[in-house]
Design a protein around this motif. Structure first.
Motif, short mmCIF file in Angstrom:
data_model
loop_
_atom_site.label_atom_id
_atom_site.label_comp_id
_atom_site.label_asym_id
_atom_site.label_seq_id
_atom_site.Cartn_x
_atom_site.Cartn_y
_atom_site.Cartn_z
N GLU A 251 0.91 -1.34 -0.05
CA GLU A 251 0.01 -0.04 -0.01
C GLU A 251 0.97 1.36 0.06
N LYS A 252 2.16 1.34 0.81
CA LYS A 252 2.71 2.58 1.00
C LYS A 252 3.51 2.61 -0.42
N LEU A 253 4.01 1.40 -1.16
CA LEU A 253 4.86 1.43 -2.40
C LEU A 253 3.80 1.82 -3.60
N TYR A 254 2.68 1.36 -3.56
CA TYR A 254 1.76 1.70 -4.79
C TYR A 254 0.73 2.56 -4.43
N GLY A 255 0.50 3.04 -3.42
CA GLY A 255 -0.67 4.10 -2.91
C GLY A 255 -1.90 3.47 -3.22
N LYS A 256 -2.15 2.24 -2.97
CA LYS A 256 -3.59 1.85 -3.12
C LYS A 256 -3.29 0.40 -2.58
N LYS A 257 -4.74 0.15 -1.89
CA LYS A 257 -4.81 -1.35 -1.34
C LYS A 257 -5.54 -2.36 -2.30
N VAL A 258 -5.09 -3.43 -1.82
CA VAL A 258 -5.73 -4.74 -2.63
C VAL A 258 -5.92 -5.53 -1.70
N GLU A 259 -7.09 -6.48 -2.18
CA GLU A 259 -7.40 -7.74 -1.35
C GLU A 259 -6.39 -8.81 -1.49
N VAL A 260 -6.04 -9.64 -0.57
CA VAL A 260 -5.33 -10.82 -0.54
C VAL A 260 -6.29 -12.15 -0.76
N TRP A 261 -6.53 -12.92 -1.44
CA TRP A 261 -7.21 -13.91 -1.46
C TRP A 261 -6.42 -15.22 -1.38
N PHE A 262 -7.03 -16.22 -0.56
CA PHE A 262 -6.51 -17.54 -0.68
C PHE A 262 -7.56 -18.81 -0.94
N GLU A 263 -6.90 -19.76 -1.48
CA GLU A 263 -7.79 -20.89 -1.72
C GLU A 263 -7.53 -22.17 -0.98
N PRO A 264 -8.03 -22.15 0.12
CA PRO A 264 -7.68 -23.40 0.75
C PRO A 264 -8.68 -24.58 0.80
N GLY A 265 -8.17 -25.73 0.28
CA GLY A 265 -9.17 -27.16 0.15
C GLY A 265 -9.05 -27.90 1.34
N LYS A 266 -7.75 -28.52 1.31
CA LYS A 266 -7.37 -29.73 2.21
C LYS A 266 -7.45 -29.02 3.66
N PHE A 267 -6.68 -27.86 3.66
CA PHE A 267 -6.96 -27.23 5.06
C PHE A 267 -8.23 -27.25 5.72
N ILE A 268 -9.07 -26.93 5.16
CA ILE A 268 -10.59 -26.82 5.49
C ILE A 268 -11.17 -28.05 5.81
N VAL A 269 -11.11 -29.09 4.95
CA VAL A 269 -11.93 -30.45 5.00
C VAL A 269 -11.20 -31.68 5.54
N SER A 270 -9.99 -31.56 5.20
CA SER A 270 -8.99 -32.79 5.57
C SER A 270 -9.47 -33.47 6.87
N GLU A 271 -8.94 -32.79 7.73
CA GLU A 271 -9.07 -33.25 9.09
C GLU A 271 -10.56 -33.55 9.82
N ALA A 272 -11.44 -32.98 8.88
CA ALA A 272 -12.94 -33.18 9.25
C ALA A 272 -13.38 -34.63 8.91
N GLY A 273 -12.60 -35.28 7.99
CA GLY A 273 -12.90 -36.63 7.41
C GLY A 273 -12.53 -37.60 7.73
N TYR A 274 -12.96 -38.71 7.83
CA TYR A 274 -12.80 -40.07 8.22
C TYR A 274 -13.34 -41.01 7.05
N LEU A 275 -12.58 -42.01 6.86
CA LEU A 275 -12.86 -43.02 5.99
C LEU A 275 -13.07 -44.43 6.87
N ILE A 276 -14.11 -44.99 7.13
CA ILE A 276 -14.22 -46.18 8.03
C ILE A 276 -14.52 -47.33 7.32
N THR A 277 -13.63 -48.28 7.24
CA THR A 277 -13.47 -49.68 6.68
C THR A 277 -13.78 -50.91 7.82
N GLN A 278 -13.99 -51.99 7.13
CA GLN A 278 -14.33 -53.07 8.08
C GLN A 278 -13.15 -54.26 7.59
#
Length: 404
Positions: A251-278
């Motif tokens: 912002e100081k260098l360019y004199g403007k604000k920009v948004e920062v975007w992220f695209e997490p997939g595994k981080f959001i759902v991996s630990e929430a999931g379980y595969l149950i087998t027999q």
């Protein structure tokens, strides 16, 4: 306190619905999303769930309900997001070697678009000029990720427009009056080192001066998820602090604000999931004791595909003495889930639960060997709800046309 379903809860669900099945814990998904929003509260950040990890319509609806946006890798994922109720300004579509008509389809839905090739960028500019601002995916020539199969930003990667072609991008912008509002990179998966993201920021900041209509810098995803006991993931707090510092400098260098975007997939759902087998059979072969389960690479291909590690627990005998097992599937291929793994003593009929199975499990599943896909269960507010029913034989014939 971290959300996790207990062995007793998983056994109860397996008894009720049968196995194999995927179980997802809604509150854990929310917990992971809130970790991100808290860590990045010091900067103007937006998060788009990379739904290629898990696209069940109920998961998409839940992700929307907690305030997260959605990132799509195909037009069909865009259409699923629309069906789940996401408004167009909450949907991001990043193309990857697609036919131009797919990009046009995304444009018709009014969503954010990142374009990854000079060819499609030129076509878009010639057709739409300055009427529809877009982003470009840049290949930053950074090696990152758990292994080569999940590294996407290196110099031989198929993804993105090579950084050295930026002059060609600028020529297209000049010739067509195209407006570039987003600069995007995604360097890989399983990125633990905060400095990898810092390198990406440096690359994009360096070329940002060429794009006067810039509003967004998109750093992709790839946050490391811990798979083994004692293993550490990406330090989200440190990354949030680093990003805030860098974007304040921008912002100081360019004199403007920009948004920062992220695209997490595994981080959001991996630990929430379980595969149950027999366990179908126990088989002693020399010094190796096989535990053969009613699943295989047709349900969870990640260990065979790129060597991913999943903790496995015998939830039927959680406190028994430990023995060494090699856990294998029932598919007519070598589908070894784990070699020489210490598990609480296993008997035929026991339930084995695979942890960190919420991402790229059912999404990569198939009907190989003409076997059925697992059911899917969502646990929300303590209640287990069926969100994918059992296959039947007719599902294997769906869309086939009998001509003989």
């Amino acid at each position: 306190m971290s959300q996790q379903l207990t062995s007793e809860q998983l056994v109860e669900i397996a008894d009720r619905f049968g196995t194999p099945l995927y179980v997802y814990h809604a509150e854990k998904i929310k917990e992971q999303y809130e970790k991100l929003t808290a860590a990045f509260e010091g900067c103007n950040a937006r998060f788009f769930y990379a739904c290629k990890a898990l696209t069940n319509i109920n998961i998409l609806k839940y992700v929307k309900s907690i305030g997260c946006n959605v990132d799509c890798s195909s037009l069909n994922e865009v259409l699923l997001a629309v069906r789940a109720g996401f408004e167009s300004n909450r949907i991001l579509y990043t193309s990857n070697n697609v036919a131009f008509c797919e990009i046009e389809g995304a444009k018709e839905q009014g969503v954010h678009i990142n374009i990854d090739s000079l060819s499609n960028l030129k076509k878009f500019g010639e057709k739409f000029s300055d009427t529809y601002p877009v982003g470009i995916r840049v290949r930053p020539n950074i090696m990152a990720g758990g292994n080569l199969k999940i590294s996407t930003g290196h110099s031989k990667s198929k993804f993105g427009i090579p950084l050295e072609n930026i002059d060609s991008v600028l020529q297209i912008v000049k010739d067509t009056n195209l407006r570039i509002r987003t600069l995007h990179i995604h360097t890989g998966s399983e990125i633990k080192d905060v400095e990898v993201f810092a390198k990406g920021i440096e690359v994009l900041f360096d070329i940002a001066k060429f794009f006067p209509h810039l509003e967004v810098i998109d750093l992709g995803g790839g946050f490391k998820v811990p798979y083994k006991p004692g293993e550490k993931g990406t330090d989200i707090q440190a990354l949030g602090k680093k990003v805030a510092e860098e974007f304040n400098l921008f912002e100081k260098l360019y004199g403007k604000k920009v948004e920062v975007w992220f695209e997490p997939g595994k981080f959001i759902v991996s630990e929430a999931g379980y595969l149950i087998t027999q366990v179908n059979v126990l088989k002693q072969s020399g010094e190796t004791l096989f535990a053969g389960v009613n699943s295989g690479l047709n349900h969870l291909i990640r260990p065979m595909f790129y060597g991913s590690h999943h903790e496995i627990k015998n939830i039927s005998n959680a406190s028994g003495p430990e023995k060494e097992y090699t856990v294998v599937g029932n598919i007519c291929e070598t589908d070894t889930f784990a070699e020489d793994r210490m598990l609480n003593e296993v008997s035929e009929g026991d339930y084995l639960a695979f942890y960190n199975a919420g991402a790229y499990g059912i999404e990569m599943a198939s009907h190989y060997n003409s076997r059925f896909k697992p059911q899917e269960i969502l646990v929300i507010d303590g209640e287990a709800k069926l969100i994918r029913k059992k296959d039947v034989l007719e599902d294997l014939l769906m869309n086939q046309v009998e001509v003989l």
